[in-house]
Design a protein around this motif. Sequence first.
Motif, PDB file in Angstrom:
ATOM      1  N   ALA A 180       0.880  -1.217  -0.007  1.00  0.00           N
ATOM      2  CA  ALA A 180       0.127   0.088  -0.137  1.00  0.00           C
ATOM      3  C   ALA A 180       0.785   1.375  -0.019  1.00  0.00           C
ATOM      4  O   ALA A 180       2.061   1.296   0.362  1.00  0.00           O
ATOM      5  CB  ALA A 180      -0.891   0.151   1.387  1.00  0.00           C
ATOM      6  N   THR A 181       0.259   2.176  -0.304  1.00  0.00           N
ATOM      7  CA  THR A 181       1.266   3.565  -0.568  1.00  0.00           C
ATOM      8  C   THR A 181       0.174   4.724   0.140  1.00  0.00           C
ATOM      9  O   THR A 181      -1.078   4.770  -0.202  1.00  0.00           O
ATOM     10  CB  THR A 181       1.359   4.034  -2.001  1.00  0.00           C
ATOM     11  OG1 THR A 181       2.157   3.046  -2.616  1.00  0.00           O
ATOM     12  CG2 THR A 181       2.037   5.231  -2.031  1.00  0.00           C
ATOM     13  N   LEU A 182       1.277   5.583   0.901  1.00  0.00           N
ATOM     14  CA  LEU A 182       0.402   6.802   1.547  1.00  0.00           C
ATOM     15  C   LEU A 182       1.101   7.944   0.698  1.00  0.00           C
ATOM     16  O   LEU A 182       2.188   8.169   0.366  1.00  0.00           O
ATOM     17  CB  LEU A 182       1.104   6.826   2.849  1.00  0.00           C
ATOM     18  CG  LEU A 182       0.543   8.184   3.563  1.00  0.00           C
ATOM     19  CD1 LEU A 182      -1.255   7.903   4.124  1.00  0.00           C
ATOM     20  CD2 LEU A 182       1.255   8.361   5.065  1.00  0.00           C
ATOM     21  N   ALA A 183      -0.195   8.625   0.134  1.00  0.00           N
ATOM     22  CA  ALA A 183       0.370   9.686  -0.771  1.00  0.00           C
ATOM     23  C   ALA A 183      -0.252  10.971   0.039  1.00  0.00           C
ATOM     24  O   ALA A 183      -1.219  11.179   0.551  1.00  0.00           O
ATOM     25  CB  ALA A 183      -0.694   9.728  -2.111  1.00  0.00           C
ATOM     26  N   LEU A 218       4.846   7.075   0.151  1.00  0.00           N
ATOM     27  CA  LEU A 218       5.721   6.291   0.742  1.00  0.00           C
ATOM     28  C   LEU A 218       4.916   5.012   0.757  1.00  0.00           C
ATOM     29  O   LEU A 218       3.745   4.600   0.679  1.00  0.00           O
ATOM     30  CB  LEU A 218       5.630   6.784   2.142  1.00  0.00           C
ATOM     31  CG  LEU A 218       6.204   8.044   2.438  1.00  0.00           C
ATOM     32  CD1 LEU A 218       5.782   8.753   3.890  1.00  0.00           C
ATOM     33  CD2 LEU A 218       7.957   7.633   2.586  1.00  0.00           C
ATOM     34  N   ARG A 219       5.811   3.833   0.396  1.00  0.00           N
ATOM     35  CA  ARG A 219       5.236   2.642   0.132  1.00  0.00           C
ATOM     36  C   ARG A 219       5.658   1.448   1.640  1.00  0.00           C
ATOM     37  O   ARG A 219       6.876   1.764   1.864  1.00  0.00           O
ATOM     38  CB  ARG A 219       5.986   2.045  -1.086  1.00  0.00           C
ATOM     39  CG  ARG A 219       5.438   0.515  -1.612  1.00  0.00           C
ATOM     40  CD  ARG A 219       5.909   0.251  -2.605  1.00  0.00           C
ATOM     41  NE  ARG A 219       7.546  -0.094  -2.685  1.00  0.00           N
ATOM     42  CZ  ARG A 219       8.085  -0.341  -3.883  1.00  0.00           C
ATOM     43  NH1 ARG A 219       7.474  -0.995  -5.065  1.00  0.00           N
ATOM     44  NH2 ARG A 219       9.472  -0.502  -3.857  1.00  0.00           N
ATOM     45  N   ILE A 220       4.503   0.811   1.563  1.00  0.00           N
ATOM     46  CA  ILE A 220       4.826  -0.353   2.766  1.00  0.00           C
ATOM     47  C   ILE A 220       4.483  -1.834   2.095  1.00  0.00           C
ATOM     48  O   ILE A 220       3.592  -1.789   1.398  1.00  0.00           O
ATOM     49  CB  ILE A 220       3.866  -0.352   3.795  1.00  0.00           C
ATOM     50  CG1 ILE A 220       3.913   1.064   4.377  1.00  0.00           C
ATOM     51  CG2 ILE A 220       3.981  -1.245   4.825  1.00  0.00           C
ATOM     52  CD1 ILE A 220       5.155   1.309   5.594  1.00  0.00           C
ATOM     53  N   GLU A 221       5.491  -2.344   2.079  1.00  0.00           N
ATOM     54  CA  GLU A 221       5.256  -3.835   1.563  1.00  0.00           C
ATOM     55  C   GLU A 221       5.448  -4.943   2.700  1.00  0.00           C
ATOM     56  O   GLU A 221       6.534  -5.035   3.345  1.00  0.00           O
ATOM     57  CB  GLU A 221       6.244  -4.099   0.429  1.00  0.00           C
ATOM     58  CG  GLU A 221       6.333  -3.294  -0.738  1.00  0.00           C
ATOM     59  CD  GLU A 221       7.178  -3.331  -1.670  1.00  0.00           C
ATOM     60  OE1 GLU A 221       7.045  -4.006  -2.868  1.00  0.00           O
ATOM     61  OE2 GLU A 221       8.642  -3.419  -1.513  1.00  0.00           O
ATOM     62  N   ASP A 222       4.531  -6.001   2.977  1.00  0.00           N
ATOM     63  CA  ASP A 222       4.756  -6.795   3.893  1.00  0.00           C
ATOM     64  C   ASP A 222       3.661  -8.118   3.748  1.00  0.00           C
ATOM     65  O   ASP A 222       2.676  -7.891   2.856  1.00  0.00           O
ATOM     66  CB  ASP A 222       4.830  -6.292   5.256  1.00  0.00           C
ATOM     67  CG  ASP A 222       5.647  -6.961   6.249  1.00  0.00           C
ATOM     68  OD1 ASP A 222       5.545  -8.417   6.249  1.00  0.00           O
ATOM     69  OD2 ASP A 222       6.740  -6.661   6.859  1.00  0.00           O
ATOM     70  N   ALA A 251      -3.300  -0.657  -7.696  1.00  0.00           N
ATOM     71  CA  ALA A 251      -3.211   0.599  -8.084  1.00  0.00           C
ATOM     72  C   ALA A 251      -1.677   1.183  -7.393  1.00  0.00           C
ATOM     73  O   ALA A 251      -1.104   1.833  -7.969  1.00  0.00           O
ATOM     74  CB  ALA A 251      -4.436   1.442  -7.332  1.00  0.00           C
ATOM     75  N   SER A 252      -1.793   0.838  -6.224  1.00  0.00           N
ATOM     76  CA  SER A 252      -0.279   0.921  -5.587  1.00  0.00           C
ATOM     77  C   SER A 252       1.007   0.410  -6.592  1.00  0.00           C
ATOM     78  O   SER A 252       1.911   1.061  -6.731  1.00  0.00           O
ATOM     79  CB  SER A 252      -0.240   0.436  -4.156  1.00  0.00           C
ATOM     80  OG  SER A 252       1.181   0.647  -3.823  1.00  0.00           O
ATOM     81  N   ARG A 253       0.766  -1.024  -6.826  1.00  0.00           N
ATOM     82  CA  ARG A 253       1.750  -1.526  -7.579  1.00  0.00           C
ATOM     83  C   ARG A 253       1.997  -0.716  -8.982  1.00  0.00           C
ATOM     84  O   ARG A 253       3.135  -0.679  -9.377  1.00  0.00           O
ATOM     85  CB  ARG A 253       1.410  -2.915  -8.044  1.00  0.00           C
ATOM     86  CG  ARG A 253       1.647  -3.898  -6.756  1.00  0.00           C
ATOM     87  CD  ARG A 253       1.682  -5.348  -7.109  1.00  0.00           C
ATOM     88  NE  ARG A 253       0.346  -5.791  -6.951  1.00  0.00           N
ATOM     89  CZ  ARG A 253       0.105  -6.304  -5.630  1.00  0.00           C
ATOM     90  NH1 ARG A 253       0.902  -6.474  -4.591  1.00  0.00           N
ATOM     91  NH2 ARG A 253      -1.016  -6.666  -5.416  1.00  0.00           N
ATOM     92  N   ALA A 254       0.943  -0.166  -9.431  1.00  0.00           N
ATOM     93  CA  ALA A 254       1.043   0.496 -10.797  1.00  0.00           C
ATOM     94  C   ALA A 254       1.791   1.875 -10.626  1.00  0.00           C
ATOM     95  O   ALA A 254       2.614   2.155 -11.427  1.00  0.00           O
ATOM     96  CB  ALA A 254      -0.246   0.509 -11.392  1.00  0.00           C
ATOM     97  N   LEU A 255       1.545   2.289  -9.371  1.00  0.00           N
ATOM     98  CA  LEU A 255       2.254   3.679  -9.096  1.00  0.00           C
ATOM     99  C   LEU A 255       3.594   3.431  -9.204  1.00  0.00           C
ATOM    100  O   LEU A 255       4.395   4.351  -9.677  1.00  0.00           O
ATOM    101  CB  LEU A 255       1.484   4.015  -7.929  1.00  0.00           C
ATOM    102  CG  LEU A 255       1.706   5.644  -7.138  1.00  0.00           C
ATOM    103  CD1 LEU A 255       1.317   6.594  -8.255  1.00  0.00           C
ATOM    104  CD2 LEU A 255       0.959   5.660  -5.876  1.00  0.00           C
TER     105      LEU A 255
END
Lengths: 379, 477
Positions: A180-183, A218-222, A251-255
Amino acid sequence: MLTPDTESALAALVAAADAPFAIEGQGTKRAMLRPVQAAATISTRNLTGITLHRPTELIISARAGTPVAEVEAMLATKGQMLIAEPPSYAGIFGAGNATIGGAVAAGISGPRRITGGAMRDHVMGVRFVNGAGEVMHSGGRVLKNVTGLDLCKLLTGSHGTLGIITEVTLKVLPRPEATATLAVNAADFATGQRVLSAGLGAPYGVSGAAIVGHRALLRIEDFAESVAYRIAKLRQDLAEHGASEIIEGEASRALWRDVAEATPLDLAPDDAVWRVSVKPSEGPRLAAALRTAFDAKLMLDWGGGLVWVAGPATEAAHRAVMAAAEDGAFLLFRAPDALRAAVPVIKPDAPALATIARRVKAALDPRGLFNPGRMQAGF
Amino acid sequence: MIALPPPKAEILAQRDAILAALRAMLPEDAVIGEPVRLKPYETDGLSAYRQVPLAVVLPRTTAEVADVLRYCNRMGIRVVPRGAGTSLSGGALPLADAVVIGLMRMNRILEVDYENRLAVVEAGVTNIGITQAVAGDGFFYAPDPSSQLACMIGGNVMMNSGGAHCLKYGVTANNLLGLTFVTIEGEVVRIGGEHLDGGGYDWLGLITGSEGQLGMVTEVTVRILRGPEGARAMLAAFDSIQVAGEAVDAIIGAGVIPVALEFMDRPCIHACEAFAHAGYPLDAEAMLIIEVEGSVAEQDALLGKIRDICARFAPLSMKVAQTPEESAAIWKGRKGAFGAVGRISPDYLCMDGTIPTGELPRVLRRIGEMSAECGLQVANVFHAGDGNLHPLIMFDANDPSSFARAEKFGADILRLCVEVGGCLTGEHGVGVEKRDLMGVQFSEAELDQQRAIKSAFDPGWLLNGAKVFPLVAGAHG
């Protein structure tokens, strides 16, 4: 173009050579750095195949000409990925079937570089042919290895000027279950960079930190439950910096694919492209200077420390980039042949190091066969 | 015993003049030449090897280091760089005709920059010193070798040191941004900087782990990281090494990368328990220590996943720490492992090969057989996630035959590591100890290639001689 089918055939070719070669895989990054001064080309495109994949050992080995896409597809069958997420740069150099050897030789790293490491950090082993036509190896197929000089790192990012990489062994990781991404809205780069620093300074394991337009990402992956928890905490911690939204899943991955490929630069066909690496807090200053100098198009990655720049393909613009880089390092990423032949395309080494560099080049490629002029004139 | 090259007679003959020249260029207290004061520098962490150097200098600045190197280069004097002298491979072993350049007085932290997550420190700052300087603000420097209380960052850079947490955070090379590097010619060069990869050759990567063969490092710019919300450990005990190895594979195969994944065999468990009273399971043949990070809920979730996986392998027991204190107790035994073995054996050699983790059962079985064959006990402790083995071979230094057998046993283990697809050294370096085994891992042409690269930096072969490369008759060294 010479396209040997085996490492030993490649070695024999080099041993018998009496004139320099351009070295490439599929040639997708041929337009990067300086034009090579050579009449013939050696391609590793026929050295293909994944030679080892041990998912529980986090290791994959492939011959240099294996397409990156094939390596990624093999890893995906076991839920794994290349850590450096090497971009294709298809939007910059045109579409192609980039090879894993080329990605290593060019030292290509995507957004995960900021906390997950660069391509060079994950090259556990290389096999290569040196300028005498000898087959060499460095490193191996284990995750920890300090035996002898680390030629894996020296070869990674050497753009085929020190040896022809024939096979690479890379550390890989499980593909995160969720992302997920925090924009966060940011009026300018300075504000955005402060958001990124705050995010990277928080205890949530941010794995991507970029500024695109007026948003700090800012991206978080887990694992899914961790991503849900951490992205919410991050949003809470950064609330004072501005309004934000959470972008999830595909959508996050595409970003982040767009960030990796520098798509937001929205290049015109004749734009030159630079990459400048500076201390993250210097990113906004650099960006402002280049906006003033030539109305640059800009995008920031790596916490603000990687500044993607697009602008007119002129020596004046290049001089402005070199000057603005100050203590950082610039790289002329794309330009017409005339410009990239006329200027230093990467930051020159200090004189004492340049002397050593010439000796190291001579130690590996004594006859100057490999990619002459690729990284600097007369080298 | 591994041979040291004969000292250069013409250098030994000039001893007094060399000391006088060093005293003229450095402060009075920075030059040591008296035999009794040289004695403490005669060895490092590989204490079976000893050699008093010609002189020791203790510079305080990069300029002083450059002056000494320039002088030594002009005079053809060998130089041995030294940090804290904790090398387990003899990386800082002096030579009789060499000047040791000790970094311990260059111990200042020059800059801490949280916004850019970096610290600039002199090479003689201890590893733990960096973390201590930033821990109050929630940050840390990731690589954590067992010697971290004493070892210095300059030595860490030269050996590319690892630690128990590299499975997640990487080794020294993955945590650096820049160096101040001094060539043998006395030129001061900035490598890297305060930014990430810029393009151009990766000098930072080549110099890191070069064991003092290419030049000296006087300042280091390290990346500092924000620590996690918390961390917690668990123990899992198994009745066979094979099964414990399978559990490790299953954890990583499930996509779980713990921050640390440590393995101890029966002799090591017993030694550590006697020393630390950590509550280790004495009935086990193998034990794993597994640490995870995150919030308490995240720790619970991850430890739950790992516990479920371990449960499939019929563990003898499992213990999940419920508090930071219980985690610390679990780690206390592991962190004291070398000391614990030191209590049951007068002397030990600590080996450092790496193997593909899938080869673990076979390699440990073979090590057990070799132990019986040579009549020396061995305790195994290692970083299971990355396959980095630390067999501790126990011997008696007062018995020369015991030491000879221990060295041979160690060499045989390392040959085995290479044979199964691994390497001679995962994090301790080649040094003197493994120098003559380099031919097991590299062809002569490959060693010549590496020698040629060293020559590019050090044409006169004055830097840290007798280390890394097998001596070549009549030539270098």
